[in-house]
Design an enzyme around this catalytic site. Structure first.
Site, short mmCIF file in Angstrom:
data_model
loop_
_atom_site.label_atom_id
_atom_site.label_comp_id
_atom_site.label_asym_id
_atom_site.label_seq_id
_atom_site.Cartn_x
_atom_site.Cartn_y
_atom_site.Cartn_z
N GLU A 114 -22.74 -16.79 50.29
CA GLU A 114 -23.79 -16.15 51.10
C GLU A 114 -25.19 -16.63 50.74
O GLU A 114 -26.06 -15.86 50.35
CB GLU A 114 -23.68 -14.62 50.98
CG GLU A 114 -22.39 -14.12 51.62
CD GLU A 114 -22.18 -12.63 51.51
OE1 GLU A 114 -21.71 -12.03 52.48
OE2 GLU A 114 -22.47 -12.06 50.43
N GLU A 125 -13.03 -14.12 52.52
CA GLU A 125 -12.99 -12.66 52.36
C GLU A 125 -12.44 -12.08 53.65
O GLU A 125 -12.81 -12.50 54.75
CB GLU A 125 -14.39 -12.09 52.10
CG GLU A 125 -15.03 -12.53 50.79
CD GLU A 125 -16.45 -12.03 50.61
OE1 GLU A 125 -16.81 -11.02 51.27
OE2 GLU A 125 -17.21 -12.63 49.83
#
Length: 1024
Positions: free
Chosen positions: A462, A538
């Site tokens: 991220e 994820e």
């Protein structure tokens, strides 16, 4: 005496921790873990090295609010107010400063590279002695395996160096600083540094020396690096172990390197060579390096299924064989490559059964010990996980050795996350931050590349997509072409990743975000020109009562070969233990330490609680990921193995046929299934049925013998089929006795023998029941359309920031929680053999009707009360959470017995792991103790429920506990719940799914929403 250049004042003036161009000063180059054995046999057997000394233990510690508050005298001697702390530890876990939990928002004002002036500072000191022989010859190093977030080091008052990157080692040469007798280390650790801007991971923000500290003595002429790789022919029948060794020190002609490969006590291959290698360019080659190749016939391949481990010993010695030192590492012969859009291990396409794992302990914070690491690995292996993503940083060095030996595929991830920057790539596209990012990636690779378990490198998490990512991707591909690289930032399919690795992409639903669209995983594969495998970095956000819809992902993974699995978020709840005024422990989350900013309970997304007790969702994951699949046709069971390398040799298939939970026939068959093979099992003829009920066939795969990761009797897979649709819920023939109806102004009362039922004519509810003179109800039996909100229902909504799209906010806005019943009809009729009560309620809020509930209660002479419910849902109200009934029973019985799906909690979109049987559990086990209280404990597919003197029959879902939905909704932590009087029973005809694709947007699939306008259900309530 401290020199001017060593002084604290000079260090403070430089402010290295606010300069992204300074990531270290005097730190040694990264390399694999060293032990510097002086005996090759000890290296082979991995005995403790006499050259490696732990400095873990009690250190002196003083905390200051800022580095400027540290007195200069501390460099020379301990301060009088110093405390003792254990190293490794996080100082917040010892009462200094507060841990901060935040997900995206930086815990400091965003102004890179600058950090707050109030920068909590921990000053550690340790007095120690070193062996006299270490001072006479060689090099003595100090190794810090992890310090958060930056630190300066002094030895005997002299400044040694500086390091940052909280999750990789910092190693310094102490040789010039040590003296005979007593020595003193002083370590000044800063909570915040410019490195903190690269460490914005979703976790608790803690500080201190939280990994091991050790001294290592190396000879003057030494092995400075070594790297092993395994190469194969086409059919993996022959391999070459390629070892590249680098030395440091005086380069003498007599120096030799011997690399030997061992399997247990057997030497498989060996080779010796002098230093100096192939020509690199017009200036020649590396004089301080040598590459050896060892041929290995029929190598035993490494995989997570069969983690065959060899041992490579690297000896530096003279020509006459005199050993200078030896280093060693475990070796796994395996090949990773991407071919034709598939991630292959040893030529076979992997299906990643993965989970993300933070290093977290409820008592010790981010300190990991071997016991906890092994416990986590056993949990994964026992629940059919084969892969782990080190989210979001390199882990403790021991972790990788354990993954090598137990067998787990590892995604090793660089300690880079800039989630709180706007845009996220503000730093990762800035060349001024390339050196800091580069060290975090390159040093990870240099430390961990000898581990066979590491099959994928990750550039971080991220952080958007910047030019720095592209540069580091190319560096890895040049230095280590044997592994793919993945990186999700910037859309999950950029030029910096070999694998499409989205997070929380859904199976069939596109999320067309601007610039970074998140396509459905099925669509992603079909995009023009796209030929990479897709592995979700994820997915399945396991926050609280979650993991609904997990089976849908696994159906897709098995249907589309290039959908090669994913990593569940995540393994362990990140709650921390606090103590109340009486010394009782309780589980805390964001905000409980006065920490701001904070993201509340968003730190608890685990498949297990922080103490590693499983959530019910773990069983669903285990079942969906199981390595055996089953197909039933008549009396034939076809067993298919999804193992790629394991031939079943420790598996029995147990089968049972049961009628309403009563076994009728059973047996067991040894499984002899080749990798990716099948076995057909023929069941015998079943006995004739002489009673009605549900007939189920259940199979379990049992491991009769213990393994390295499981005890004898471990169940690895299971499946269940319903064989007959012959459930009978018809009532018995009319009894002889007839219940008596008595009518008053306020009530209808029905009596039969020693039983009475009372219906209030003003409310229309069943207000009381008696058995003899004992009241059975504490509250009336009422309709129920709501549930105590799940984390998935709440999403990102909170008191100061309402998300109107969240389910709970939709329910609140529509008045579901505030709805009141208006009685439209309440009548009683005496039939030939029964009494019939009929009621109609309009459930309203602010004059608007949300639900109309029509009920009949038929009480016959056997004492059975048959309840029929028809519900109409207003077309313009949100889909309800449930359609059912609730009451507070007067009894508190010890156990609950039911015929239905269990034994664990299950919900309509998370029930594939549950089995139909007759279950019996303590009442306390019917409640799931989520740290943030919510709806919990549902059991679906129930045909019969027994509790105390009561029995309910039908087709329903139920939960039963000492806690009301209201209390669960109003309570912030589980330790604040109090057992209420009696027992709360919720019986649902229908219950909405729980979702779990993510926890911040509505994720319950349409098929599990209560979207119909009309619902009908019925049940029978009687006393045993």
């Amino acid at each position: 005496m401290t020199m001017i250049t060593d002084s604290l004042a000079v260090v403070l003036q430089r402010r290295d921790w606010e300069n992204p161009g300074v990531t270290q000063l005097n730190r040694l180059a990264a390399h694999p873990p060293f032990a510097s054995w002086r005996n090759s046999e000890e290296a082979r057997t991995n005995r403790p090295s006499q050259q490696l000394r732990s400095l873990n233990g009690e250190w002196q510690f003083v905390w200051f609010p800022a580095p400027e508050a540290v007195p200069e005298s501390w460099l020379e001697c301990d301060l009088p107010d110093a405390d003792t702390v254990v190293v490794p530890s996080n100082w917040q876990m010892h009462g200094y400063d507060a841990p901060i939990y935040t997900n995206v928002t930086y815990p400091i004002t965003v102004n890179p590279p600058f950090v707050p002036t109030e920068n909590p500072t921990g000053c550690y000191s340790l007095t120690f002695n070193v062996d006299e022989s270490w001072l006479q010859e060689g090099q003595t190093r100090i190794i810090f395996d992890g310090v958060n977030s930056a630190f300066h080091l002094w030895c005997n008052g002299r400044w040694v160096g500086y390091g940052q990157d909280s999750r990789l080692l910092s190693e310094f040469d102490l040789s010039a600083f040590l003296r005979a007798g007593e020595n003193r280390l002083a370590v000044m650790v800063l909570r915040w540094s410019d490195g903190s801007y690269l460490e914005d991971q979703d976790m608790w923000r803690m500080s201190g020396i939280f990994r091991d500290v050790s001294l290592l003595h190396k000879p003057t002429t030494q092995i400075s690096d070594f790297h092993v790789a395994t190469l194969f022919n086409d059919d993996f029948s022959r391999a070459v172990l390629e070892a590249e060794v680098q030395m440091y020190g005086e380069l003498r002609d007599e120096l030799r390197v011997t690399v030997s490969l061992w399997q247990g006590e057997t030497q498989v291959a060996s080779g010796t060579a002098p230093f100096g290698g192939e020509i690199i360019d017009e200036r020649g080659g590396y004089a301080d390096r040598v590459t050896l190749g060892l041929n290995v016939e029929n190598p035993k391949l490494w995989s997570a299924e069969i983690p065959n481990i060899y041992r490579a010993v690297v000896e530096l010695h003279t020509a006459d064989g005199t050993l200078i030192e030896a280093e060693a590492c475990d070796v796994g012969f395996r090949e990773v490559r991407i071919e034709n859009g598939l991630l292959l291990l040893n030529g076979k396409p992997l299906l990643i059964r993965g989970v993300n794992r933070h290093e977290h302990h409820p008592l010790h914070g981010q300190v990991m010990d071997e016991q906890t690491m092994v416990q986590d690995i056993l949990l994964m292996k026992q629940n059919n996980f084969n892969a782990v993503r080190c989210s979001h940083y390199p882990n403790h060095p021991l972790w990788y050795t354990l993954c090598d030996r137990y067998g787990l595929y590892v995604v090793d991830e660089a300690n880079i996350e800039t989630h709180g920057m706007v845009p996220m790539n503000r730093l990762t596209d800035d060349p001024r931050w390339l050196p800091a990012m580069s060290e975090r990636v390159t040093r990870m690779v240099q430390r961990d590349r000898n581990h066979p378990s590491v099959i994928i490198w990750s550039l971080g998490n991220e952080s958007g997509h910047g030019a720095n990512h592209d540069a580091l991707y190319r560096w890895i591909k040049s230095v280590d072409p044997s592994r793919p690289v993945q990186y999700e930032g910037g859309g999950a399919d950029t030029s910096a990743t070999d694998i499409i690795c989205p997070m929380y992409a859904r199976v069939d639903e596109d999320q067309p975000f601007p610039a970074v669209p998140k396509w459905s995983i099925k669509k992603w594969l079909s995009l023009p020109g796209e030929m990479r495998p897709l592995i979700l970095c994820e997915y399945a956000h396991a926050m609280g009562n979650s993991l609904g819809g997990f089976a849908k992902y696994w159906q897709a993974f098995r249907q589309y070969p290039r959908l090669q699995g994913g990593f569940v978020w995540d393994l362990v709840d990140q709650s921390l233990i606090k103590y109340d005024e009486n010394g009782n422990p309780w589980s805390a989350y964001g905000g409980d330490f006065g920490d701001t900013p904070n993201d509340r309970q968003f730190c608890m997304n685990g498949l297990v609680f922080a103490d590693r007790t499983p959530h019910p969702a773990l069983t669903e994951a285990k079942h969906q990921q199981q390595f055996f699949q089953f197909r039933l046709s008549g009396r034939t069971i076809e067993v298919t193995s999804e193992y790629l390398f394991h031939h079943s040799d420790n598996e029995l298939l147990h089968w049972t046929v049961a009628l309403d939970g009563k076994p009728l026939a059973s047996g067991e068959v040894p499984l002899d299934v080749a990798p990716q093979g099948k076995q057909v099992i023929e069941l015998p003829e079943l006995p004739r049925l002489e009673s009605t009920g549900q007939l189920w066939l259940t199979v379990h795969v049992v491991q009769p013998n213990a393994t390295a990761w499981s005890e004898a009797g471990h169940i690895s897979a299971w499946q269940q089929w319903r064989l007959a649709e012959n459930l009978s819920v018809t009532l018995p023939s009319a009894p002889h006795a007839i219940p008596q109806l008595t009518t008053s102004e306020t009530d209808f009362c029905i009596e039969l023998d020693n039983k009475r039922w009372q219906f209030n004519r003003q409310s229309g509810f069943l207000s009381q029941m008696w058995i003899g003179d004992k009241k059975q109800l504490l509250t009336p039996l009422r309709d129920q359309f709501t549930r105590a909100p799940l984390d998935n229902d709440i999403g990102v909504s909170e008191a100061t920031r309402i998300d109107p799209n969240a389910w709970v906010e939709r329910w609140k806005a529509a008045g579901h929680y505030q709805a009141e019943a208006a009685l439209l009809q309440c009548t009683a009729d005496t039939l030939a053999d029964a009494v019939l009560i009929t009621t109609v309620h309009a459930w309203q809020h602010q004059g608007k009707t949300l639900f109309i509930s029509r009920k009949t209660y038929r009480i016959d002479g056997s004492g059975q009360m048959a309840i029929t419910v028809d519900v109409e849902v207003a077309s313009d109200t949100p889909h309800p959470a449930r359609i059912g009934l609730t009451c507070q029973l007067a009894q508190v019985a010890e156990r609950v017995n039911w015929l239905g799906l269990g034994p664990q909690e299950n919900y309509p979109d998370r029930l594939t792991a549950a089995c139909f049987d007759r279950w019996d559990l303590p009442l306390s086990d019917m409640y799931t103790p989520y740290v943030f209280p919510s709806e919990n404990g549902l059991r679906c597919g129930t045909r019969e429920l027994n509790y105390g003197p009561h029995q309910w029959r039908g087709d329903f879902q139920f939960n039963i506990s000492r806690y009301s939905q209201q209390q669960l909704m109003e309570t912030s932590h589980r330790h604040l719940l109090h057992a209420e009087e009696g027992t709360w029973l919720n019986i649902d005809g229908f219950h909405m799914g729980i979702g779990g694709d993510d926890s911040w947007s509505p994720s319950v699939s349409a098929e599990f929403q209560l979207s119909a306008g009309r619902y009908h259900y019925q049940l029978v309530w009687c006393q045993k």
